[in-house]
Scaffold this motif. Sequence first.
Motif, PDB file in Angstrom:
ATOM      1  N   PRO A 312       0.820  -1.206   0.000  1.00 16.03           N
ATOM      2  CA  PRO A 312       0.000   0.000   0.000  1.00 16.03           C
ATOM      3  C   PRO A 312       0.849   1.249   0.000  1.00 16.03           C
ATOM      4  CG  PRO A 312       0.056  -0.989   2.182  1.00 16.03           C
ATOM      5  CD  PRO A 312       0.752  -1.953   1.264  1.00 16.03           C
ATOM      6  N   ASN A 313       0.321   2.314  -0.541  1.00  8.48           N
ATOM      7  CA  ASN A 313       0.997   3.606  -0.565  1.00  8.48           C
ATOM      8  C   ASN A 313       0.507   4.415   0.630  1.00  8.48           C
ATOM      9  OD1 ASN A 313       2.145   6.030  -1.047  1.00  8.48           O
ATOM     10  ND2 ASN A 313       1.216   6.367  -3.055  1.00  8.48           N
ATOM     11  N   LEU A 314       1.365   4.532   1.651  1.00  5.28           N
ATOM     12  CA  LEU A 314       0.934   5.203   2.879  1.00  5.28           C
ATOM     13  C   LEU A 314       0.655   6.677   2.658  1.00  5.28           C
ATOM     14  CD1 LEU A 314       3.039   3.722   5.794  1.00  5.28           C
ATOM     15  CD2 LEU A 314       0.594   3.530   5.417  1.00  5.28           C
ATOM     16  N   SER A 315       1.183   7.264   1.563  1.00  8.53           N
ATOM     17  CA  SER A 315       0.950   8.687   1.342  1.00  8.53           C
ATOM     18  C   SER A 315      -0.501   8.970   0.999  1.00  8.53           C
ATOM     19  CB  SER A 315       1.858   9.190   0.222  1.00  8.53           C
ATOM     20  OG  SER A 315       1.532   8.548  -1.004  1.00  8.53           O
ATOM     21  N   THR A 316      -1.281   7.927   0.732  1.00 10.73           N
ATOM     22  CA  THR A 316      -2.683   8.131   0.373  1.00 10.73           C
ATOM     23  C   THR A 316      -3.611   7.866   1.536  1.00 10.73           C
ATOM     24  OG1 THR A 316      -2.922   5.843  -0.376  1.00 10.73           O
ATOM     25  CG2 THR A 316      -2.164   7.473  -2.004  1.00 10.73           C
ATOM     26  N   ARG A 317      -3.090   7.524   2.714  1.00 14.25           N
ATOM     27  CA  ARG A 317      -3.980   7.282   3.841  1.00 14.25           C
ATOM     28  C   ARG A 317      -3.369   7.849   5.124  1.00 14.25           C
ATOM     29  NH1 ARG A 317      -2.560   3.279   7.350  1.00 14.25           N
ATOM     30  NH2 ARG A 317      -1.039   1.696   6.694  1.00 14.25           N
ATOM     31  N   ARG A 318      -4.180   7.911   6.152  1.00 12.87           N
ATOM     32  CA  ARG A 318      -3.755   8.486   7.425  1.00 12.87           C
ATOM     33  C   ARG A 318      -2.760   7.547   8.112  1.00 12.87           C
ATOM     34  NH1 ARG A 318      -5.800   8.051  12.663  1.00 12.87           N
ATOM     35  NH2 ARG A 318      -7.385   6.610  11.866  1.00 12.87           N
ATOM     36  N   VAL A 319      -1.727   8.135   8.688  1.00  8.50           N
ATOM     37  CA  VAL A 319      -0.765   7.366   9.477  1.00  8.50           C
ATOM     38  C   VAL A 319      -1.316   7.208  10.885  1.00  8.50           C
ATOM     39  CG1 VAL A 319       1.578   7.300  10.389  1.00  8.50           C
ATOM     40  CG2 VAL A 319       1.162   8.184   8.096  1.00  8.50           C
ATOM     41  N   THR A 320      -1.322   5.986  11.394  1.00  8.97           N
ATOM     42  CA  THR A 320      -1.909   5.691  12.701  1.00  8.97           C
ATOM     43  C   THR A 320      -0.822   5.396  13.722  1.00  8.97           C
ATOM     44  OG1 THR A 320      -2.055   3.310  12.284  1.00  8.97           O
ATOM     45  CG2 THR A 320      -3.897   4.684  11.516  1.00  8.97           C
ATOM     46  N   ALA A 321      -1.245   5.328  14.987  1.00  5.47           N
ATOM     47  CA  ALA A 321      -0.310   4.950  16.051  1.00  5.47           C
ATOM     48  C   ALA A 321       0.240   3.548  15.811  1.00  5.47           C
ATOM     49  CB  ALA A 321      -1.015   5.033  17.403  1.00  5.47           C
ATOM     50  N   GLU A 322      -0.580   2.671  15.246  1.00  7.70           N
ATOM     51  CA  GLU A 322      -0.110   1.324  14.919  1.00  7.70           C
ATOM     52  C   GLU A 322       1.015   1.376  13.886  1.00  7.70           C
ATOM     53  OE1 GLU A 322      -1.899  -2.937  13.248  1.00  7.70           O
ATOM     54  OE2 GLU A 322      -3.214  -1.202  13.533  1.00  7.70           O
ATOM     55  N   ASP A 323       0.886   2.276  12.901  1.00  7.77           N
ATOM     56  CA  ASP A 323       1.954   2.453  11.922  1.00  7.77           C
ATOM     57  C   ASP A 323       3.234   2.933  12.601  1.00  7.77           C
ATOM     58  OD1 ASP A 323       0.301   1.782   9.744  1.00  7.77           O
ATOM     59  OD2 ASP A 323      -0.449   3.838   9.618  1.00  7.77           O
ATOM     60  N   ALA A 324       3.101   3.856  13.570  1.00  3.48           N
ATOM     61  CA  ALA A 324       4.283   4.371  14.268  1.00  3.48           C
ATOM     62  C   ALA A 324       4.989   3.259  15.030  1.00  3.48           C
ATOM     63  CB  ALA A 324       3.871   5.494  15.217  1.00  3.48           C
ATOM     64  N   VAL A 325       4.212   2.402  15.692  1.00  2.00           N
ATOM     65  CA  VAL A 325       4.820   1.264  16.396  1.00  2.00           C
ATOM     66  C   VAL A 325       5.490   0.327  15.404  1.00  2.00           C
ATOM     67  CG1 VAL A 325       4.325  -0.766  17.820  1.00  2.00           C
ATOM     68  CG2 VAL A 325       3.223   1.423  18.334  1.00  2.00           C
ATOM     69  N   GLY A 326       4.859   0.126  14.238  1.00  4.30           N
ATOM     70  CA  GLY A 326       5.479  -0.699  13.215  1.00  4.30           C
ATOM     71  C   GLY A 326       6.812  -0.137  12.757  1.00  4.30           C
ATOM     72  N   ALA A 327       6.907   1.185  12.637  1.00  5.36           N
ATOM     73  CA  ALA A 327       8.176   1.808  12.261  1.00  5.36           C
ATOM     74  C   ALA A 327       9.240   1.565  13.327  1.00  5.36           C
ATOM     75  CB  ALA A 327       7.978   3.300  12.032  1.00  5.36           C
ATOM     76  N   LEU A 328       8.847   1.636  14.594  1.00  2.01           N
ATOM     77  CA  LEU A 328       9.791   1.357  15.681  1.00  2.01           C
ATOM     78  C   LEU A 328      10.277  -0.092  15.630  1.00  2.01           C
ATOM     79  CD1 LEU A 328       7.992   3.244  18.595  1.00  2.01           C
ATOM     80  CD2 LEU A 328      10.074   3.964  17.402  1.00  2.01           C
ATOM     81  N   ARG A 329       9.367  -1.021  15.330  1.00  3.56           N
ATOM     82  CA  ARG A 329       9.773  -2.425  15.242  1.00  3.56           C
ATOM     83  C   ARG A 329      10.731  -2.644  14.073  1.00  3.56           C
ATOM     84  NH1 ARG A 329      10.126  -4.292  19.549  1.00  3.56           N
ATOM     85  NH2 ARG A 329      10.410  -6.338  18.580  1.00  3.56           N
ATOM     86  N   ALA A 330      10.497  -1.943  12.954  1.00  3.95           N
ATOM     87  CA  ALA A 330      11.405  -2.071  11.806  1.00  3.95           C
ATOM     88  C   ALA A 330      12.798  -1.564  12.171  1.00  3.95           C
ATOM     89  CB  ALA A 330      10.840  -1.297  10.619  1.00  3.95           C
ATOM     90  N   LEU A 331      12.882  -0.445  12.881  1.00 11.51           N
ATOM     91  CA  LEU A 331      14.173   0.081  13.305  1.00 11.51           C
ATOM     92  C   LEU A 331      14.854  -0.869  14.284  1.00 11.51           C
ATOM     93  CD1 LEU A 331      13.096   3.807  13.788  1.00 11.51           C
ATOM     94  CD2 LEU A 331      14.657   2.953  12.024  1.00 11.51           C
ATOM     95  N   HIS A 332      14.074  -1.458  15.177  1.00 13.32           N
ATOM     96  CA  HIS A 332      14.614  -2.426  16.131  1.00 13.32           C
ATOM     97  C   HIS A 332      15.179  -3.635  15.388  1.00 13.32           C
ATOM     98  CE1 HIS A 332      14.797  -4.585  20.008  1.00 13.32           C
ATOM     99  NE2 HIS A 332      14.388  -5.646  19.314  1.00 13.32           N
ATOM    100  N   ARG A 333      14.478  -4.069  14.373  1.00 12.33           N
ATOM    101  CA  ARG A 333      14.898  -5.248  13.607  1.00 12.33           C
ATOM    102  C   ARG A 333      16.244  -5.031  12.933  1.00 12.33           C
ATOM    103  NH1 ARG A 333      11.008  -7.886   8.962  1.00 12.33           N
ATOM    104  NH2 ARG A 333      12.537  -9.306   8.004  1.00 12.33           N
TER     105      ARG A 333
END
Length: 747
Positions: A312-333
């Motif tokens: 999905p293209n995130l630029s076309t939808r609202r960024v959620t708190a769940e997305d922010a946590v997902g970004a943190l998990r990606a950085l942790h990985r």
Amino acid sequence: MRELERALDGGGTAVLCQVLSGMGGVGKTQLAAHHARRVLAAGGVDLLVWATAATREAVVAAYAQAAAGILYSDPDLPETAAREFLAWLEHRPGPEQRRWMVVLDDVADPADLRGLWPPASPLGRTLVTTRRRDAALTGPGRSLVPVGLFRPVEARAYLAASLAARGRHEPEDELSALAGELGYLPLALSQAAAYLIDSGLDCAAYRALLADRARDLADALPDAGALPDDQAAPLDAAWSLSADRADRLRPYGLARPMLRLAAMLDPNGIPASVLTCGPALTHLADHLADRAAGQAPEQADPPDPPGPPGSPNLSTRRVTAEDAVGALRALHRLSLIDHSPGTPRRAVRVHQLIQRIARDSLGPGRRDALARTAADALMAAWPEVERDTALAQALRANTDALARYAGEALYRPETHPLLFRSGRSLGNAGQVAAALVHFQHLADSVGARFGPDHPDTLNARHRLAHWHGMAGKVEYAQTALTGILADYLRVLGPDHPGTLGVRHNLARWRGAAGDTTGARSAFAELFTDRLRIIGPDHPDTLATRHELARLRGRTGDHAGAIATFTDLLADCLRLLDPDHPRTLAARHELARWRGASGDISGARAAFAELLTDRLRIIGPDHPDTLATRHELAHLRGKAGDRAGAVDTFTGLLTDYLTVLGPDHPGTLGVRHNLARWRGAAGDPAAAVAALTGLLTDRLQILGPHHPSIAATRTDLAYWRGRAEADGLRVPRQPPAPRAEARDPDSR
């Protein structure tokens, strides 16, 4: 490792403090953690304390937390709790000897440890990690252990083992070449290994990417030769490749902007709520929108990598708190951060070197904008009522870190409200002296930047005067506020909210200084103006009604104060939350004046109910909770249990000393009432001794003109007369300049 083990096995003859010194990224923290685990596994210590030591406040906070766990000290007075912890460490061997180890991780400035070094004890061990090599870190009882880069063979072996654990094998010559290109730095090797495992690239392909990215960054950075910790440019390239890889993980494209936001905050722990609140989500969404629109940033990033086909293209939808946590998990990985969701107050930790590189990859304009975004996020995550003191402490630490990184950004185009909020949090937590230091610095900084008539300068001066009053400097606060009010009237006019706020506090401190009539007149005029300007239901109007009702009781009209506070409480419950501080304050004063009017049982019941609610809402160590306990202790004596009042005030004094310190006006007030009830319980000599010491301290702390000085002298004269009437010999002092006697029952 062998040096540390020799220190452990050497017993009482070994050097008791080891200092691991080396550049950022060599693995000092991992080495210290490994050693600490070995000591624990071997049963070598009964207590292990790990303190992040990037700042003095962080060390004090860690010691205070340890003291809370083993001594039941209160961490909300960290300096006092830290001293208690260090004193506990000095115990001598005996039948209940306790072995300990303290790890001070990432000491940034040896001066921060002045007075905080753990004591030399045959039962204790201290382990320090630092990038510094100052002489202050060595000396008698301390051994410097240099920690350098990997040797080439170690670097190659590390890469080979990391890849082999995932079933990957690469030619030794490729691994050796990669290790050399990364400067044999363990942190860079760790990031490279994580990238190779996650991407599936072979070593040769990764080296080619690294070479291309290194050239790009060398062109983009303003000064490629001035990199943090004397690192070579390939580490920047390794970080950039890792960030790219994290951006390819779900949710696509959010890892890099999240890492940059975290790079502006405290490396030792960022609350999860800060990185998932509205301003943080807006920052992530704006990054995606700018990329989708093809806008050229001030300093170009490499193009965002595409996600997998069909993503999905995130630029076309609202960024959620769940997305922010997902970004943190990606950085942790990708080993760019440590993300621990189970510890939400300190959920994210970032190596300072990675933070520095992430910040340095931005141009000044984008870095300043990001600093204000981080400040907005801290403000959004900061609760109005600080029920969680550990969270408030973490937010203050993040504010301090941001202020160090941000430079002028938090003062453009105006002073960010976060700087005022952090100081208010310090004061509300009982750290009045720290609040004074904070607002003095803020007033100086804002005044130097904007001039004496700027609203931010006036606001900072207002806050500074207020906390001087809270520290007991009532006369100073009154004088300062008089001048500040004149400036507000001249610059902002009579109806400005700031002007009304200054008038409120000036009237308050007039009353505290003993001018009850003048204070009532000032509050009555202010109430009329607030009704006209902001209406009857505004919280500031309710605050003025509160002060008028309180002064009504102080003039002797207890029935009128009860009636007024009853009406005010009803309005607070209608307009505000039942747990709002203004509502709780109205309940406190209503119960107080019920007791003053003679309804002791009703007042005790009301205060007991209020104490239960304050314990639930703001915790046991908040100054307001202590004030409610103070009233209950007094009412216990009024109900006839004078010995019980002495016992209650004795325990309360201990808590006041722990939370607010010996110089706080509230602590001095508890000492005064404890002395009164000791006299009333039949020990006038003890009352004289206590009041004599209290008078000396009040004169020194509050000055000769504070209203409490006359009250102390009066009570001292009263109880000296009672003691001499009983045939007791007590020291003579000058007579009190006030005629009325002060038996506790007259309060």
